[in-house]
Structure formats: C-alpha cells, structure tokens
Scaffold this active site. Structure first.
Site, PDB file in Angstrom:
ATOM      1  N   LYS A  43       0.847  -1.199   0.000  1.00  0.00           N
ATOM      2  CA  LYS A  43       0.000   0.000   0.000  1.00  0.00           C
ATOM      3  C   LYS A  43       0.882   1.249   0.000  1.00  0.00           C
ATOM      4  CE  LYS A  43      -3.877   1.951   2.684  1.00  0.00           C
ATOM      5  NZ  LYS A  43      -4.690   1.801   3.917  1.00  0.00           N
ATOM      6  N   SER A  85      -9.635   1.662   3.072  1.00  0.00           N
ATOM      7  CA  SER A  85      -8.811   2.420   2.166  1.00  0.00           C
ATOM      8  C   SER A  85      -7.765   1.608   1.423  1.00  0.00           C
ATOM      9  CB  SER A  85      -8.116   3.533   2.943  1.00  0.00           C
ATOM     10  OG  SER A  85      -7.213   2.985   3.900  1.00  0.00           O
ATOM     11  N   SER A 100      -9.674  -0.689   7.309  1.00  0.00           N
ATOM     12  CA  SER A 100      -9.154  -0.539   5.943  1.00  0.00           C
ATOM     13  C   SER A 100      -8.455  -1.754   5.368  1.00  0.00           C
ATOM     14  CB  SER A 100      -8.201   0.642   5.866  1.00  0.00           C
ATOM     15  OG  SER A 100      -8.945   1.816   5.709  1.00  0.00           O
TER      16      SER A 100
END
Ligand code: GLN
Length: 489
Positions: free
Chosen positions: A79, A154, A178
């Site tokens: 990420k 997210s 997330s």
C-alpha cells in the site's frame, strides 16, 4: 506463465522443489499486472526492473546453496502509505505526489530480509481516509469481481491486487477497517493485528492510536506467513510490543478443540443485508458441525463506535497532518504572498475534500471549549467499548460477525454521502478502538456474484487463535478457491 490463484504456500513449495524460479514467478505476476491492471487499476506504480533484479539475485543465491529468506521469491504488493527507500510513496495524495522516502519502513526491512519481491505500490484512499478507494487523488480502483463496484477501502488497491491474481499477497493498513472491509469486498483474507503487534515505523501516520499494518493473501496460510514475517518488536516504534512472534504458519492447520464462538446481538440489527446475514449464519453452522459452541454475547457500546471513531481519528489526523506545511517536504504552492498564504495555498491545493473534512472536524473537536465535550467524551466511550470486549472474552474465544453490512457497493454510490460511507465501518471500527485483532475471510457470494466477508475478532495477541479458527472454516469451504474472470496474464 499463469500463476493465477496459486497460494503463497503452493508457490513456496514449487520454488523449493525447483519447479519454478523466483524470476519465473515475478515475471508471471508482472504479466498478470500488464494484462489486468488496465481495468482494475490497483497499482499506482509497478517496480518491474527492480523486482526482476531482486528475483534474479535470489535465484542465484538459491542455486549456489546460499541461505535465502522465508519468503524468497514471493511477490508482495505494498500500500502506498508504507515508506520504501527509493520508491515513490504518495499516500494517493497530491501532497506527496513526488515524495521518495530516504528510508525503509520496518515492515519493508523485514520483507527484504525474508527475500520477498517488492512488486509494486497499490492505490488507496488519500492518507487512508475512506472506504472505497474513490478518495485517491490519482485513480479509482475497481472491484475485480465486478468492475462497476468498489473494492472497498482504504487499502482497496492491495485487496484488488490479490483478488485479481496480480500478487499472491500484499500489505495494507487498518485504522478503522481498511484491511478487513476491502478483504471482504474482494473475497480475500485480511488481518488487522493487535495494536503493538507490528511496528508502524515508516507507515505514514493517519491516527496513531489506531493505525496497524497487516497482510492480505488469497488463503489463511498465506496471511499467516506474511504476518509472521512482519510482526515483532522494533525499538523505533515505542508502541510495538516485546512479545515473541508465534510460528503462525506452522500451526495454522491445527484445529481448535472446544472453540467457543460469541455472536453479538448488537451486530444483527436493521441495516444488515439479508444475504450477508445468511452467509454469517451458514458459517456458524459450519463451525457447529466442527464441534464449536456458539453463544450470544453483548457489546452494548458498539452502537457508539462510529461516532467515537470519527472524533478520535479526525482529531489525531488533524495533528498528524499538520506536518504537510510545504516547508519540509511534499507539495508547495508555486506562488504566494507571505508565509501564511503559502501554508494555506499549499494545503488547499495538496489535500482532497475528505482529508480537509477530517482536518476540520478534528481541529474543531480538539479546540478549547469543545475538547471536553467531544474528544474527552469520545475517549471515555472508547474505554467502555474495550471493557465490553474484555467482558465478552471471559466466556468466548472469538467473536464472529460480518465484515461489512453489505457486499461491495457501486462506484459513485456513496461518495457524496459521507455519513453512509462512515457507516460502512460499523463492524470493523470497534476492534481498532479496543486495540484488538481481527481477521476477515471469504464466506460466500451475493446473488449478484459479489463476495461476502466473515470477520473473527479475538482478545489482544490472539492472532494465532484467529488464524487457526479461520483456517478451520476455510478447509470446509471452497470460497477462497474461486477467482474473478479477468484476462489471464
Ligand atoms: N473507512 C475508515 C475511514 O475512512 C477506515 C480507514 C482506515 O482504516 N484507514 O477512516
């Protein structure tokens, strides 16, 4: 070569037997990215040359009989909120569009030590604020199961990369769900570890009392392998705990005898989609058949969790994001009248709407006169939420729930309705507020073919128990063996 759907464990076995090389695996996943990511848009950048160079080096070491790490030759997508030296780390924000960290996050050092191949950087909601990946300043990631639906957020890019067979596993961060919500939306496994289990050194901070880094994989064993590699004490993060890291991958196949499962009555109320509820009930039947006992528990304060979370996370974000002032690093406005004007223009241009909303909410909640009414009150309720769990875990080993109230929603469906978007986090946020671990794994599909996620939460540092309990269910089902239809690499 198509490696789609191969689990990390299968790849490791083939590598050890010499059936496959690290270069073949890396090239296979790079081909998959080339074939599919045009549609899915999970990656912000792909480290093609560096990944192949790393894989070549690992192969030559293995051929020479020199030692290699536990993940030698397995690609990991990361990420874009986790710093890697020399790799652009944007947090999907214009503010950090050209930021190249001069150091590795602790988890990246651990992955390099274990010879994992850093294949690319994944899309996310800006600064990890969101539940759909639509808040990225750069692109909207699609759900690989249905490209008009969101992958969740997210960490939507990390979840979609694994679901689409573009990486066997990936890293995300979980501040309020997330990792778990996108794992559920994309039909993969995701873990939020206990607060303190994994060092956040080098994770760009959103809400420091909640943030944790964790793994995504296409099966429970893969998630165990990756968690084992990244967990443990790091003196550079004083909140990381000095406790031995269990051998998660070695024990994951051992079923738990006499497992006591808690079901919170507060989790099954209006707003829960009927197909999601039915999938969770069916999963409980699977556990009962395996000899588990299912009992009702109560988490009476969980109804306040969304309100508490959005005060705590916004307050901490307003403080953490004060560092983006255009002076030290990141974006700086090109023209300005004076210093204050420079701050205002820089932040006005660099941050997107959701990040601005959080900074304003948090600044308000922390301001003199409101601090006691909002922030302090939220901390008190946070404590009660933790006490509810402590009470519940006196009589059960794990708590089973949905990961989200609905399967993946459509792209664009909630983006203009922040309150509905925030309500997406109802099942995941409490674990962050209480600092507890949670795992999400695939538990079926909706009638429209979208994955449904099952969440298991446990007491602090019970990751081993969660993994073993999750694996018991996984062995009885084949949900994790189903893959979306996308162009093959
Ligand atoms: N959806 C939540 C939020 O928008 C969770 C984010 C996260 O866990 N990073 O804050």
């Amino acid at each position: 070569m198509s490696l789609s759907g191969a689990t990390a464990g299968e790849l490791l076995l083939r590598l050890e037997r010499g059936d496959l090389t690290a270069v073949e695996i890396t090239a296979g996943y790079l081909d998959a990215i080339a074939a599919r990511d045009g549609r899915v848009q999970a990656f912000l950048s792909v480290n093609r040359d560096e990944a192949l160079r790393q894989a070549t080096e690992i192969d030559s070491r293995r051929q020479r009989g020199a030692p290699v790490g536990k993940l030698a030759g397995l690609p990991v997508a990361v990420k874009d909120v986790i710093c890697a030296k020399g790799q652009k780390t944007t947090c999907a924000s214009k503010m950090l569009q050209n930021f190249v960290p001069p150091y590795d996050a602790h988890v990246i050092t651990r992955l390099r030590d274990e010879d994992a191949v850093l294949i690319g950087r994944t899309n996310m909601d800006e600064f990890a604020m969101g539940s759909s990946t639509e808040n990225s300043a750069f692109q909207v990631t699609k759900n690989p199961w249905n490209l008009s639906h969101a992958p969740g957020g997210s960490s939507g890019g990390s979840a979609a990369a694994v679901a689409a067979g573009m990486s066997p596993f990936s890293l995300g961060s979980d501040t309020g769900g997330s990792i778990r919500q996108p794992a559920g939306f994309c039909g993969v496994v995701g873990i939020k570890p206990t607060y303190g289990r994994v060092s956040r050194y080098g994770l760009v901070a959103f809400a420091s009392s909640l943030d944790q880094i964790g793994p995504f994989a296409n099966d429970v064993h893969g998630a165990a392998l990756l968690l084992e590699a990244i967990a443990g004490r790091d003196p550079r993060d004083s909140t990381s705990v000095d406790m031995p890291v269990p051998k998660y991958a070695a024990t994951v196949d051992e079923p738990l005898a006499g497992l006591k499962i808690g079901v919170a009555k507060e989790h099954f109320v209006a707003g829960l989609n009927v197909e999601v509820e039915a999938a969770v009930m069916a999963a409980l039947d699977v556990y009962r058949k395996l000899g588990a006992e299912v009992k009702e528990v109560s988490l009476p304060h969980s109804k306040y969790s969304v309100a508490v979370y959005y005060i705590v996370c916004a307050s901490e974000a307003s403080s953490n994001l004060a560092r983006y002032d255009g002076v030290h690093y990141g974006h700086r406005a090109e023209s300005f009248k004076d210093m204050i004007d420079m701050f205002c223009r820089t932040r006005g241009e660099g941050f997107g709407a959701e990040v601005k909303r959080r900074i304003m909410l948090g600044t308000y909640a922390l301001s003199a006169g409101y601090y006691d009414a909002y922030y302090l009150k939220a901390l008190k309720v946070r404590r009660l939420i933790r006490q509810d769990y402590d009470e519940a875990f006196k009589s059960v080993d794990v708590i089973v729930s949905p990961s989200s109230p609905t399967p993946a929603f459509k792209i664009g469906e909630l983006v203009d309705d922040p309150l509905s978007m925030y309500l997406q986090d109802i099942y995941t946020i409490s674990a962050n507020l209480a600092g507890l671990p949670g795992i999400v794994l695939p538990a079926g599909f909706s009638s429209s073919g979208l994955p449904i996620g099952l969440q298991l939460q446990g007491p602090a540092f019970a990751e081993e128990r969660l993994l073993r309990a999750a694996r018991m269910y996984e062995r009885e089902t084949d949900w994790h063996r189903r893959h979306p239809e996308l162009p093959r690499g």
